[in-house]
Design a protein around this motif. Sequence first.
Motif, PDB file in Angstrom:
ATOM      1  N   LEU A 114      53.431  74.697  -4.639  1.00  0.00           N
ATOM      2  CA  LEU A 114      53.447  74.028  -5.941  1.00  0.00           C
ATOM      3  C   LEU A 114      54.723  74.368  -6.699  1.00  0.00           C
ATOM      4  O   LEU A 114      55.367  73.491  -7.298  1.00  0.00           O
ATOM      5  CB  LEU A 114      52.220  74.463  -6.750  1.00  0.00           C
ATOM      6  CG  LEU A 114      51.990  73.753  -8.094  1.00  0.00           C
ATOM      7  CD1 LEU A 114      51.773  72.271  -7.888  1.00  0.00           C
ATOM      8  CD2 LEU A 114      50.800  74.377  -8.808  1.00  0.00           C
ATOM      9  N   THR A 115      55.112  75.630  -6.654  1.00  0.00           N
ATOM     10  CA  THR A 115      56.333  76.051  -7.343  1.00  0.00           C
ATOM     11  C   THR A 115      57.558  75.390  -6.739  1.00  0.00           C
ATOM     12  O   THR A 115      58.480  74.983  -7.463  1.00  0.00           O
ATOM     13  CB  THR A 115      56.472  77.586  -7.276  1.00  0.00           C
ATOM     14  OG1 THR A 115      55.321  78.191  -7.877  1.00  0.00           O
ATOM     15  CG2 THR A 115      57.719  78.048  -7.994  1.00  0.00           C
ATOM     16  N   ALA A 116      57.589  75.270  -5.408  1.00  0.00           N
ATOM     17  CA  ALA A 116      58.726  74.627  -4.744  1.00  0.00           C
ATOM     18  C   ALA A 116      58.870  73.181  -5.199  1.00  0.00           C
ATOM     19  O   ALA A 116      59.983  72.702  -5.441  1.00  0.00           O
ATOM     20  CB  ALA A 116      58.557  74.704  -3.228  1.00  0.00           C
ATOM     21  N   ARG A 117      57.745  72.486  -5.329  1.00  0.00           N
ATOM     22  CA  ARG A 117      57.803  71.089  -5.791  1.00  0.00           C
ATOM     23  C   ARG A 117      58.298  71.007  -7.230  1.00  0.00           C
ATOM     24  O   ARG A 117      59.083  70.126  -7.585  1.00  0.00           O
ATOM     25  CB  ARG A 117      56.426  70.440  -5.659  1.00  0.00           C
ATOM     26  CG  ARG A 117      55.966  70.237  -4.221  1.00  0.00           C
ATOM     27  CD  ARG A 117      54.825  69.227  -4.141  1.00  0.00           C
ATOM     28  NE  ARG A 117      53.645  69.668  -4.851  1.00  0.00           N
ATOM     29  CZ  ARG A 117      52.662  70.383  -4.308  1.00  0.00           C
ATOM     30  NH1 ARG A 117      52.749  70.751  -3.034  1.00  0.00           N
ATOM     31  NH2 ARG A 117      51.609  70.732  -5.005  1.00  0.00           N
ATOM     32  N   VAL A 118      57.841  71.932  -8.056  1.00  0.00           N
ATOM     33  CA  VAL A 118      58.277  71.935  -9.457  1.00  0.00           C
ATOM     34  C   VAL A 118      59.773  72.219  -9.547  1.00  0.00           C
ATOM     35  O   VAL A 118      60.506  71.556 -10.294  1.00  0.00           O
ATOM     36  CB  VAL A 118      57.479  72.976 -10.273  1.00  0.00           C
ATOM     37  CG1 VAL A 118      58.040  73.104 -11.676  1.00  0.00           C
ATOM     38  CG2 VAL A 118      56.019  72.586 -10.340  1.00  0.00           C
ATOM     39  N   GLN A 119      60.248  73.196  -8.772  1.00  0.00           N
ATOM     40  CA  GLN A 119      61.668  73.537  -8.815  1.00  0.00           C
ATOM     41  C   GLN A 119      62.525  72.401  -8.278  1.00  0.00           C
ATOM     42  O   GLN A 119      63.627  72.157  -8.787  1.00  0.00           O
ATOM     43  CB  GLN A 119      61.908  74.821  -8.016  1.00  0.00           C
ATOM     44  CG  GLN A 119      61.322  76.061  -8.685  1.00  0.00           C
ATOM     45  CD  GLN A 119      61.464  77.310  -7.851  1.00  0.00           C
ATOM     46  OE1 GLN A 119      61.687  77.227  -6.633  1.00  0.00           O
ATOM     47  NE2 GLN A 119      61.321  78.468  -8.469  1.00  0.00           N
ATOM     48  N   GLU A 120      62.019  71.696  -7.279  1.00  0.00           N
ATOM     49  CA  GLU A 120      62.749  70.535  -6.771  1.00  0.00           C
ATOM     50  C   GLU A 120      62.844  69.453  -7.841  1.00  0.00           C
ATOM     51  O   GLU A 120      63.888  68.818  -8.017  1.00  0.00           O
ATOM     52  CB  GLU A 120      62.048  69.990  -5.523  1.00  0.00           C
ATOM     53  CG  GLU A 120      62.780  68.844  -4.864  1.00  0.00           C
ATOM     54  CD  GLU A 120      62.089  68.364  -3.602  1.00  0.00           C
ATOM     55  OE1 GLU A 120      62.494  67.311  -3.082  1.00  0.00           O
ATOM     56  OE2 GLU A 120      61.126  69.032  -3.146  1.00  0.00           O
ATOM     57  N   SER A 121      61.749  69.280  -8.573  1.00  0.00           N
ATOM     58  CA  SER A 121      61.762  68.307  -9.665  1.00  0.00           C
ATOM     59  C   SER A 121      62.719  68.729 -10.772  1.00  0.00           C
ATOM     60  O   SER A 121      63.428  67.900 -11.344  1.00  0.00           O
ATOM     61  CB  SER A 121      60.336  68.154 -10.221  1.00  0.00           C
ATOM     62  OG  SER A 121      60.323  67.320 -11.354  1.00  0.00           O
ATOM     63  N   GLU A 122      62.748  70.033 -11.061  1.00  0.00           N
ATOM     64  CA  GLU A 122      63.670  70.525 -12.083  1.00  0.00           C
ATOM     65  C   GLU A 122      65.116  70.332 -11.654  1.00  0.00           C
ATOM     66  O   GLU A 122      65.975  70.022 -12.485  1.00  0.00           O
ATOM     67  CB  GLU A 122      63.393  72.008 -12.359  1.00  0.00           C
ATOM     68  CG  GLU A 122      62.081  72.280 -13.066  1.00  0.00           C
ATOM     69  CD  GLU A 122      62.015  71.654 -14.446  1.00  0.00           C
ATOM     70  OE1 GLU A 122      63.045  71.677 -15.150  1.00  0.00           O
ATOM     71  OE2 GLU A 122      60.951  71.123 -14.810  1.00  0.00           O
ATOM     72  N   GLU A 123      65.389  70.529 -10.371  1.00  0.00           N
ATOM     73  CA  GLU A 123      66.739  70.302  -9.879  1.00  0.00           C
ATOM     74  C   GLU A 123      67.143  68.844 -10.030  1.00  0.00           C
ATOM     75  O   GLU A 123      68.289  68.528 -10.343  1.00  0.00           O
ATOM     76  CB  GLU A 123      66.846  70.726  -8.406  1.00  0.00           C
ATOM     77  CG  GLU A 123      67.081  72.199  -8.183  1.00  0.00           C
ATOM     78  CD  GLU A 123      68.418  72.665  -8.731  1.00  0.00           C
ATOM     79  OE1 GLU A 123      69.422  71.933  -8.614  1.00  0.00           O
ATOM     80  OE2 GLU A 123      68.456  73.771  -9.296  1.00  0.00           O
ATOM     81  N   ASP A 124      66.195  67.941  -9.804  1.00  0.00           N
ATOM     82  CA  ASP A 124      66.486  66.518  -9.963  1.00  0.00           C
ATOM     83  C   ASP A 124      66.853  66.182 -11.411  1.00  0.00           C
ATOM     84  O   ASP A 124      67.677  65.302 -11.659  1.00  0.00           O
ATOM     85  CB  ASP A 124      65.296  65.677  -9.512  1.00  0.00           C
ATOM     86  CG  ASP A 124      65.065  65.761  -8.008  1.00  0.00           C
ATOM     87  OD1 ASP A 124      66.017  66.147  -7.292  1.00  0.00           O
ATOM     88  OD2 ASP A 124      63.944  65.466  -7.552  1.00  0.00           O
ATOM     89  N   LYS A 125      66.239  66.898 -12.357  1.00  0.00           N
ATOM     90  CA  LYS A 125      66.558  66.668 -13.770  1.00  0.00           C
ATOM     91  C   LYS A 125      67.977  67.115 -14.111  1.00  0.00           C
ATOM     92  O   LYS A 125      68.546  66.671 -15.100  1.00  0.00           O
ATOM     93  CB  LYS A 125      65.556  67.412 -14.657  1.00  0.00           C
ATOM     94  CG  LYS A 125      64.129  66.893 -14.570  1.00  0.00           C
ATOM     95  CD  LYS A 125      63.195  67.719 -15.443  1.00  0.00           C
ATOM     96  CE  LYS A 125      61.749  67.244 -15.311  1.00  0.00           C
ATOM     97  NZ  LYS A 125      60.811  68.070 -16.118  1.00  0.00           N
ATOM     98  N   LYS A 126      68.527  68.000 -13.290  1.00  0.00           N
ATOM     99  CA  LYS A 126      69.884  68.493 -13.532  1.00  0.00           C
ATOM    100  C   LYS A 126      70.935  67.632 -12.832  1.00  0.00           C
ATOM    101  O   LYS A 126      72.103  68.009 -12.795  1.00  0.00           O
ATOM    102  CB  LYS A 126      70.020  69.939 -13.016  1.00  0.00           C
ATOM    103  CG  LYS A 126      69.048  70.939 -13.608  1.00  0.00           C
ATOM    104  CD  LYS A 126      69.226  72.300 -12.924  1.00  0.00           C
ATOM    105  CE  LYS A 126      68.200  73.304 -13.385  1.00  0.00           C
ATOM    106  NZ  LYS A 126      68.353  74.605 -12.656  1.00  0.00           N
ATOM    107  N   PHE A 127      70.525  66.502 -12.269  1.00  0.00           N
ATOM    108  CA  PHE A 127      71.410  65.733 -11.397  1.00  0.00           C
ATOM    109  C   PHE A 127      72.651  65.216 -12.114  1.00  0.00           C
ATOM    110  O   PHE A 127      73.671  64.944 -11.491  1.00  0.00           O
ATOM    111  CB  PHE A 127      70.640  64.567 -10.773  1.00  0.00           C
ATOM    112  CG  PHE A 127      71.235  64.072  -9.489  1.00  0.00           C
ATOM    113  CD1 PHE A 127      71.396  64.935  -8.413  1.00  0.00           C
ATOM    114  CD2 PHE A 127      71.662  62.768  -9.348  1.00  0.00           C
ATOM    115  CE1 PHE A 127      71.953  64.492  -7.220  1.00  0.00           C
ATOM    116  CE2 PHE A 127      72.213  62.309  -8.164  1.00  0.00           C
ATOM    117  CZ  PHE A 127      72.368  63.181  -7.099  1.00  0.00           C
TER     118      PHE A 127
END
Length: 1230
Positions: free
Chosen positions: A756-769
């Motif tokens: 779950l944390t990995a998915r959240v961090q991946e989503s957060e990285e996408d927000k930094k695109f």
Amino acid sequence: MLTLSRKKSPLIEDPSCFWIAVKEYVPGFVVETVYENLNAEMEQFYNTYKDSDEVKQEEIELGQVYVAFSEELKCWCRALVKSVQCQIDGFQFVCFLVDYAKYCYVASENIRVLAEAFAKIPHRAKKCGLHCTKPLTLYIDYCENTAKIGPAKRWDTAAIEHFRKLLEEATEVKATVQTIEDEVLQVFLYVTIRDEKICVNDDLVAKHFAHYKESEGTAESSSDVSDDEFLFCAECVPVEFIGPTFLARPKLPFGEEVSSHLGPGLAGCNSVLEKPSQRSHTDLNDNMVPVASMVPGLPSKEDRAVWTERVPQFLNSVSVQTHIVEDDQQSFQNVGKEKNFVFLSKKIEPSSFLETAPLFDGLKKELACSKFSGPTFTQSYCWPAIAWGCDVVAISHQGNDPLLYIPPVLTLLQENDYQALHNTSGPLALIVCPGWKKAQLVFDLLKTFMKGCRPLYPMLIILGQNEEAASQMEMRRCKVVVTTPYNVQRLLEHNTRLLCRVCHLVLDEIEVLFSDTFEQVFTILACYKKATAQAQGNLPHQIIAVGTQWNKHITPLIKEFMTDPYIVITVIEEAAIFGNVQQVVQPCMNSNRTAELLKILDFTQRNFQKVLIFTDSATEVEMIHKSLKSNSIVSMKKHRESKCNAACVLERWRKMYSSGTPAVLVLTDDCLQSLGITDATWVIHFSFPSPAVFGQRLQSMSDNFCTGIKDSAVDQEDMKATSVILLTEDSSCHAPGILDYLKHAEAEIPEELYDLTARVQESEEDKKFSRPLCASLKTFGICRNRTECPDRHQINLSIDMAQNIADEMIETPECVTILPLFIVHATNYFGRIVKKQKDQYAVLAKEMNDYFKVPGHRISVNTTEKSVFYGLLEGAVCHRVQVVENPAKDENVYKVTIKYVDEGRTSQVNSEQLLHLPVKFQSLPPQAVEIIVCSVKPIDNEVEWNPKVTDHINRKIKGKFHHAKVMHTLGKTVWVDPMVGVTSLPTIKMWINEYNIRSEILSMGLGTDNPEHVGAIQKLCRQMPVLDHAESLEYLSTKEDTAGLEEASSPQAPSIQENTAESCNSPVTPPSNYVVQTKEAEDSTVHQQKSCHPPIKWFQDDVSVSLRVQILGATDSKCEFSRENVNFSAYSEGKFYVADLELYQSVIAKKSTCVITDREAVIVLVKEEKGEWCKLLKNKNVHVSLDFEHWEESEDERPFTAGSAKLNCLPAGSEDWFESSEDTDTESDE
């Protein structure tokens, strides 16, 4: 009126807290004869049955009243158990004797069960305070050199001593009860001294020790309640009394006197102060009643009826106090009005005001003059303990603030006498910081606040790896050293007696020290322990550890190296880790949460627990309560919409547990504060908690936190509190924060939370695109904290490829000429790549300077626009600049942020300085490129270069020509290694190598090799998003339609440099003029739109070419070979992949093979003619790249010989690397 006998003084803390006992019969009080009979009966009963198992107590609970034998009084007494201490021969309990107001130590074998008959009589000791009499203190303004009297939170030492002196000298003491507040009798106290009757309340006011202030809220009057009610309210609630360390009243500096006028806030008390002793003569009448002193051994006289039941008692442990402190706002140095949490191993009286803080006066003045707004809540508890010279561990949100320890440490160094050390050299205090940047901050603060004290000659020691520097270090006059763990270790290698004089060892940001430099820190601690054991004389030795998080290594630190430390924790989550709260994460489906909850409650019901179930909505509270009811589980509920008030719920909560029923309360987070529950044993997070809410929920179990440091093997058995998190598929928002907490709490973590944390961090990285690419990732190949880093960690074509280095700028990647113009730090610069044949920018610069020499050409702009080019004159030099930020008006002048597009630096100038730039000067694309020197990084795992290195490199390279080999390019960023400073010799047309930047950094001892750097950058670029062919054409058409300045800044399609000269670059490095050269490629677009092109990596040797087709689990694969073509197709994961490759040279089709594996297809092409190919395909393909893992360059082709021996700095005049003719630009082999 109550009278106090003068056989002995009552137990006195201050005028607001002292105990009395009633001697004669007074309505509302139990008479003295009842206690005399009680004493005699208890003596007879427990002497007779003291060995009986029925009166022995197997488990002794804190906060409960038992019967204990007092060695001092030589009798059996009712005793409230306050805390427990472990001794060699058993346990000793600290008990408060509720009938004598005394504290004593009682062994466990001398404690018995309190018989019901003896428990019915109220406690004899009554707690009292002076009615409406509030303390005053002297406030000193060190900046204004003034002093004034104002309201205080605590009584001054002088006031307490005067109060005690009055009672000691009195021949008679009497009191009148005015009200009862919080079960404390509020009285007017009267004493008779040498036949003169004095009202103590008025006397304290008259001498400016106190002022009168009416109590806020409603208070019960003794005349308005019945006897039973009065007795209930008047019964004493004993509190822990440990003789406080009173500070002397502040002396007035600078020889000034205190004004006779009181400070603001006391104007309303003037009428009382004018006649302070008026009541002394009017209120003393015949209705006064004597009060008995607390003396043991009273004889039995007669029985009296018992009028009421005993009031329940509850007190916190002495060994670990958990307080909720609410501070008033009486001075600008106060703690604040908000409620704070503190977890203490031993009681500390907080110093909430700068005036009364345990600091020397010169330091107080420096703090006040620097507008210091503290002490903060944490500082108010840490400063006293540190100033006492004790070992301290402090965990707080402000644990990274050096002012947590600097002021009291400076006070110790200023006031302590280190006479025994005068004949030796070395520091008295050693402050160990996690890195050079924090050490620099601490050093600067020390210099700031040392102005008011005697010279301490502090030193900041950052040595690097040069052994000579460590051996030559002198610290003769130095009293304070600030450094890092690695540097301490280097010093110890050359000076084993470094720590012999150290009396105060400070570990700053302890959690970072332990996580990054665990071995070094414990080496320092072991050496310090050995040094203290060998120390001569009675010297203080102190270890101070401060941080923001609890760490598992703090436990051995406390056990092995500290002596009875004060532990101060102001973060509830960290206190829960120290308190050994068991953390459980239970994965379940969102639809199955209720069933999982019932399973958990089945366990808690059988084990008699006090359970709180938290959720975030009133609807869920009602649903859970209904489910529990239908499963025969008795529970309560509380949310904002419920009708039952907090007092009612709290009363039921206590009664359920005391009646033998497991207590279960379902509630929302917003109700917790009003309830104030702190004695829960289980907390169940039905809704996934945010980090802020998580701490509040844990605080509801604070009474059950374990009280001491335990071994991990014992911890599991002694866990009194448990936190259970129900993890569902919807629990995503705060998963990373909870995971980080559970990691450093060493809890068992299910795989579901990691996923779950990995998915959240991946989503957060996408927000930094849309953010810039992480600078640390580019400079060192790694970002230490991606979660906290605000920047991007993946390739974004529209940003990273918006502008690219033109092919003609890098004609020969093996040797390019670089001119650094702006130095960011030691390995990151901005500058220009200078062409060897004809430098277009040099021509442009000359034309611009000539143009703007004419005054009529200098036309200022009226309005500025973002991204537009302008001219800027600096002396006789004209620069092309671009506005990067909209102007902000500063009074009558507009300030704009500009970027020097040909140098890379940014600045702020007045808008009137910008000039119109003709279009002819804008045609040349921006020349500034970012230059990064590869394969070197700071030592000691530092994340930033030391300024010493940056300053040295800045002086060495700025504005000078360098030759470099390009290792990789991405957009306008180029990675080089090596980069060599060169000097031209025009007469003989030669370049002289002066220095190698990487070797120059290494020679300073502050840098080290970073062999993974280039590989990390190449890996990053291989993971970039790949465009299919149709998207590539569309991407290119968008670019080809742009012109002028837009052409220079718009995205360009990525492609692969496939010739030998370009093989040094990344497979994603695009050319500046990408075009599709064959009609076949355009005709294949329709087919490509219906299929996908797999990524392909290739490498070669003299005989064959190998292609690795990146495709997982290929099915229905086909591979057709011809002399100049390879056609591969396959299905994978529901997609159809096609690769139709037109080869640059011919192959033998019959001997070529294709092997399919689970992860890839490996195609081996046998060359028709042996030898190396300069590229693979006739036409460029964005999906085909070099396989750097298998690519090997021959030694003869490398202009820079690999190996550390060849990378050392060469002396001036060396010609081993570059010897080129300025006319032909050919390289010499010599």
